[in-house]
Design an enzyme around this catalytic site. Sequence first.
Site, mmCIF file in Angstrom:
data_model
loop_
_atom_site.group_PDB
_atom_site.id
_atom_site.type_symbol
_atom_site.label_atom_id
_atom_site.label_comp_id
_atom_site.label_asym_id
_atom_site.label_seq_id
_atom_site.Cartn_x
_atom_site.Cartn_y
_atom_site.Cartn_z
ATOM 1 N N GLU A 37 40.472 37.354 34.777
ATOM 2 C CA GLU A 37 40.754 38.662 34.207
ATOM 3 C C GLU A 37 41.714 39.431 35.107
ATOM 4 O OE1 GLU A 37 36.930 40.599 34.032
ATOM 5 O OE2 GLU A 37 36.983 41.176 36.152
ATOM 6 N N ASP A 64 39.955 49.128 39.370
ATOM 7 C CA ASP A 64 41.050 48.644 38.524
ATOM 8 C C ASP A 64 42.313 49.488 38.721
ATOM 9 O OD1 ASP A 64 38.902 47.115 37.478
ATOM 10 O OD2 ASP A 64 38.533 48.642 35.945
#
Length: 326
Positions: A193, A14
Amino acid sequence: MNRTLTPLIEQRADPFIYRHDGGYYFIASVPAYDRLELRYASTIAGLADADPVTIWEKETIGPLSELIWAPELHRHQGSWYVYFAAAPSREIRDGLFQHRMYCIATSASDPLNAEWSHPQRIETGIDSFCLDGTAFHHRDELYYVWAQKEPGIPGNTNLYIARMAAADTLESAPVRISIPEFEWETRGFMVNEGPAVLIRHGRILLTYSASATDENYCMGLLWADEDADLLDPASWKKAQHPVFTSDAERSVFGPGHNSFTIAEDGVTDMLVYHARTYTEITGDPLWDPNRHTYVKPIAWDKDGFPRFGRPSLVKEPTDEDGNQHQ
């Protein structure tokens, strides 16, 4: 010929790189999911060897005590903010963890040597699993985009947008702009997402990630005209095919949860993403630490859309129309 790519930073998922005053800050999920860790370098390459600084650690009990995920560093009106998600436990209910979104802030000029505020929860009006918050400025307004489970809609998470009253407070009600609907968005899990925003060529470009976090993980694209009402779902168009996918030849699997930054030349847009170098994952992919950070330049086609091409460290050859050869 082996064309395996070397990651910029190993075991950091991420990834988020923020360019400020000519230098670069880096933040990402750490394998233990137990803290927020920030590093700085004068170049993107220099981030690989920069010393990480822990700016916040998970609490021993309560809603901020487990699974610290997907932090992002932003700057609004002279202050620094880190958005992240946290859970009260590792318990799964109805197929989902119990994450909610939070924000810490500091007015210090140097975020690595700062006193950060206690986390404040970002309330969306929907009390359910949510994560991956990001923020962007457009036309003197601040917007927040995130992923959340909405009761009554199949799947794990959809994408939502709202206008912000302040950097840690939503002003408008959530507006749903995407749900997992295509086959490539629903492999393993039905997921939208990891939104990331890039404003270029008269458009608000919004990438996101879809499917399970194995080799099926990939990136999709939404966009809206820069003059459109961003809180109107009809303003957003969606690409029917993924824009960035696994590349077995280069041993890059499950590329996604990206962010954007600018190269040292101040002009070239850069894609920042994570991926694994193998598909043989033992156990739950969540606990496999080997999602690594990669960075590559973005090309643009004649219509002003990004062409991410294949995972690489250099631009792919382009034809006279600016289209990347695959």
